[in-house]
Write an enzyme that holds these catalytic residues in place. Structure first.
Site, PDB file in Angstrom:
ATOM      1  N   THR A 193      60.001  62.547  56.961  1.00 42.54           N
ATOM      2  CA  THR A 193      61.355  61.862  57.180  1.00 42.54           C
ATOM      3  C   THR A 193      62.014  62.087  55.683  1.00 42.54           C
ATOM      4  O   THR A 193      61.468  62.262  54.771  1.00 42.54           O
ATOM      5  CB  THR A 193      61.264  60.654  57.430  1.00 42.54           C
ATOM      6  N   HIS A 216      34.393  30.894  33.353  1.00 41.47           N
ATOM      7  CA  HIS A 216      33.754  31.474  34.555  1.00 41.47           C
ATOM      8  C   HIS A 216      33.650  30.275  35.321  1.00 41.47           C
ATOM      9  O   HIS A 216      32.678  30.154  36.159  1.00 41.47           O
ATOM     10  CB  HIS A 216      32.277  31.836  34.253  1.00 41.47           C
ATOM     11  N   ASN A 254      22.625  23.783  40.092  1.00 46.67           N
ATOM     12  CA  ASN A 254      22.280  22.225  39.657  1.00 46.67           C
ATOM     13  C   ASN A 254      23.042  22.146  38.485  1.00 46.67           C
ATOM     14  O   ASN A 254      23.243  23.011  37.691  1.00 46.67           O
ATOM     15  CB  ASN A 254      21.084  22.010  39.877  1.00 46.67           C
ATOM     16  N   LYS A 288      45.376  50.201  63.784  1.00 50.65           N
ATOM     17  CA  LYS A 288      44.649  49.874  65.315  1.00 50.65           C
ATOM     18  C   LYS A 288      43.947  50.926  65.692  1.00 50.65           C
ATOM     19  O   LYS A 288      42.948  50.843  66.209  1.00 50.65           O
ATOM     20  CB  LYS A 288      45.984  49.593  66.139  1.00 50.65           C
TER      21      LYS A 288
END
Length: 515
Positions: A35, A279, A416, A147
Site C-alpha cells: 500500500t 536482584h 529461605n 489467528k
C-alpha cells in the site's frame, strides 16, 4: 507442518530495516502486495509490487482511513488452506492466498509524547493528530494473520526483521508451524500493548507523561538474548527526572523497593528510612533521624552488595546525602523529592536513573507465568497476625521495634530467609537458601564480614524453625530475641531453649515465603 511463502502483504509506517527482507523475498520469487508509501519504497528498489487497490478495486479512501479493510485482503489472510469450502470460495471470488503479513502500527505513543512535549514548550495540544494515529487496518491484519498461524507468518515488530531475514535465507522461504505460532504470540503481544496505550491515554485526565509507555518494548529481559516488554502505567507511581531508560531488571528492583518502603511506612513515623535493593532482595536497610544518617547506616549493612543497586528512601534528598550517595555506583535512586542542589550533584552521571515517587503500589494481585498457565495470588499484606511472647522473657520497646523491622525485611527476601537487625539497622541477612540453617549461617557470616557486633541483636525467620539448632547457633553469635511465624510440630524445642536462656521468642502466626 512446513509452509513455503509464495505471497506477502507488506504495509509499514517505518521502512528502516525492511530492504533486506524485500530483497530476500524477491530472490525467492514471492509475489508482493503493498500500500501507499510502502509500495513506492518497494518499487524504488527495482522490485515489482502489486497495489492492494488492484485486489479490492477501491482506492485508498477517507483520507487513508480505509485501505485494506476488504474481503479480498482479509480473505487472503484468513482463508484456511486445508478447508475445501474456504478454497472454493477464494477461487470463486478470486481472492489470492497471502502467506506472509509484515505490518507495523501507526506510532500512537510517539505522537502522544510529541504532543506532550509541544505543550511543555508552550505550544497547543492537538488531539486530532493523536486520534489519526489510532491504527485500525494494521491491528486487524496482524490479528487476522496471527489467528491463521497454521498457514500464515506475521511480523509485527521491526525488531524481528534481522531474525526473519536470516530465516528466509537459511530455510529457503519455508517456515515451521512452531515458528509461525511463536510469531503469532509476539504479534498478539504487540496488539495488546497498543490497545493498552490507547486505553490509558483516554482514561488519563492529564496529558500522558513521556515516560509512560504501557506495552513498551524494553532493551531486553533479564539477559541480552531475551526479548521483553512492560505493560502498565508507571507515570501514576513515579516521574523520571534523569537518566537512561529503565531496563527489565531495573523495573523488577524498583517494584521490590516500592513494596518494601510501603511496609516500612508503618514503622518510620517522622524518621528517615533508607533501603538498598539488589536482584529484588534487600541488602541494606536502616531507620534514623536524618536522611544522611539513614543512608550511611543502610550502606554499612552490606557495602559490597550495594554496588549497582536500586536505592529508595522516604525522605527528601539533600546535598549532603547526594554527595554521600555519589561515592558509589548505583542504578536507580527513588525519593519523594530532591533539593535542587542535590539534583545537580546526582545528575553529573548521565546514566543514573533518578525517580520521584508519587504514589505507593496499590495492586492487590500478583501474577506469574508458569508451565502453560498463570499463577495468581493476593499480595502479601501485613507484618504479623498476632504478637505472642512465648520465650523466657518479654521484649523491650527497642527489641520490639527491631523485631518488627527484621520481620518486614525478611518478608522481602527470597526464601529461605533470615534477617538480623540491631538498632534499626540490617546487620546480616541470608536469602535464597535451600535450608534455613544455611540462610542463618549466611546471615551471621555477612554480619561478621562487615564487623557488626551481634550482642543483643534480633533475628527474624520467614518460616518456622523446624528444630532448635537455628536458635542455638544464633544465640551463640549474640542474638537475644527471635521472631517467627510458628507452626512447626517441634516449636516447643525452640521455645524451650529460649525459656531456658531467657531469650525473647515472638510467634506471629504469619508466614512470609517469597519464591
Amino acid at each position: 507442518m512446513n509452509k513455503k511463502i509464495q505471497s506477502a502483504l507488506i504495509s509499514v509506517f517505518y521502512k528502516d530495516g525492511l530492504e533486506e527482507i524485500i530483497t530476500a523475498l524477491d530472490q525467492l520469487s514471492v509475489k508482493l502486495f503493498s500500500t501507499g508509501g510502502t509500495q513506492k519504497f518497494i518499487e524504488s528498489l527495482g522490485i515489482a509490487c502489486t497495489a492492494v487497490e488492484s485486489l479490492t478495486s477501491y482506492p485508498s479512501i477517507l483520507s487513508g482511513r480505509v485501505k485494506t479493510l476488504h474481503p479480498a485482503v482479509f480473505g487472503g489472510i484468513l482463508g484456511k488452506r486445508s478447508d475445501s469450502i474456504h478454497a472454493a470460495e477464494m477461487k470463486e471470488y478470486q481472492i489470492p492466498e497471502i502467506d506472509l503479513v509484515i505490518v507495523d502500527l501507526y506510532p500512537f505513543e510517539d505522537t502522544v509524547k510529541e504532543q506532550s512535549e509541544k505543550v511543555k514548550s508552550g505550544g497547543e495540544f492537538d488531539e486530532a493528530v493523536i486520534i489519526e494515529k489510532i491504527d485500525i487496518g494494521g491491528p486487524s491484519m496482524i490479528r487476522a494473520a496471527a489467528k491463521n498461524f497454521q498457514d500464515v507468518v506475521v511480523i509485527a515488530n521491526k525488531k524481528q526483521y534481522p531474525e526473519f531475514s536470516k530465516m528466509l535465507t537459511e530455510q529457503n522461504g519455508e517456515t515451521s508451524l512452531l515458528q509461525r505460532r511463536e510469531y503469532a504470540i509476539k504479534a498478539f503481544d504487540v496488539c495488546a500493548g497498543y490497545d493498552i496505550a490507547i486505553s490509558n491515554y483516554f482514561n488519563k485526565s492529564e496529558y500522558p507523561h513521556p515516560f509512560n509507555k504501557p506495552g513498551m518494548f524494553l532493551r531486553y529481559g533479564e539477559n541480552p538474548h531475551q526479548e521483553a516488554s512492560f505493560y502498565g502505567d508507571t507515570a501514576v507511581l513515579f516521574s523520571k527526572l534523569h537518566g537512561k531508560e529503565l531496563s527489565y531488571n531495573n523495573l523488577a528492583d524498583v517494584d521490590a523497593a516500592f513494596a518494601l518502603m510501603k511496609d516500612l511506612k508503618t514503622m518510620v513515623a517522622q524518621r528517615s528510612a533508607f533501603a538498598i535493593i539488589k536482584h529484588t532482595n534487600v541488602c541494606g536497610v536502616a531507620i534514623r533521624n536524618g536522611v544522611a544518617e539513614a543512608w550511611k547506616a543502610a550502606l554499612e549493612s552490606d557495602p559490597e552488595s550495594a554496588f549497582g543497586g536500586v536505592l529508595i528512601t522516604n525522605a527528601v534528598i539533600n546535598p549532603e546525602t547526594a554527595n554521600a550517595i555519589s561515592e558509589i555506583f548505583f542504578e536507580v535512586l527513588i525519593a519523594p523529592s530532591y533539593d535542587e542542589d542535590a539534583l545537580q550533584i546526582l545528575k553529573v552521571k548521565k546514566n543514573r536513573i533518578l525517580l520521584k515517587q508519587k504514589n505507593e503500589i496499590a495492586i492487590q494481585q500478583q501474577f506469574k507465568s508458569i508451565l502453560n498457565g498463570v499463577l495468581m495470588q493476593q499480595t502479601d499484606e501485613g507484618n504479623f497476625l498476632q504478637w505472642q511472647e512465648a520465650g523466657g522473657r518479654s521484649s523491650t520497646a527497642d527489641e520490639k521495634a527491631d523485631l518488627e523491622l527484621a520481620n518486614i525485611i525478611c518478608k522481602h527476601l527470597k526464601s529461605n530467609a533470615i534477617a538480623i537487625v540491631k538498632n534499626q539497622q540490617l546487620s546480616g541477612k541470608g536469602c535464597g537458601q535451600t535450608s534455613r540453617i544455611d540462610a542463618l549461617r549466611q546471615a551471621i557470616q555477612k554480619a561478621n564480614q562487615f564487623t557488626f557486633n551481634l550482642k543483643d541483636a534480633v533475628l527474624s525467620s520467614d518460616a518456622f524453625f523446624p528444630f532448635d539448632d537455628c536458635v542455638k547457633i544464633a544465640h551463640e553469635a549474640g542474638v537475644s530475641a527471635f521472631i517467627q511465624p510458628g507452626g512447626s510440630i517441634r516449636d516447643k524445642d525452640s521455645i524451650a531453649y529460649c525459656v531456658s536462656q531467657k531469650l525473647v521468642m515472638v510467634i506471629t502466626g504469619m508466614r512470609h515465603f517469597k519464591h
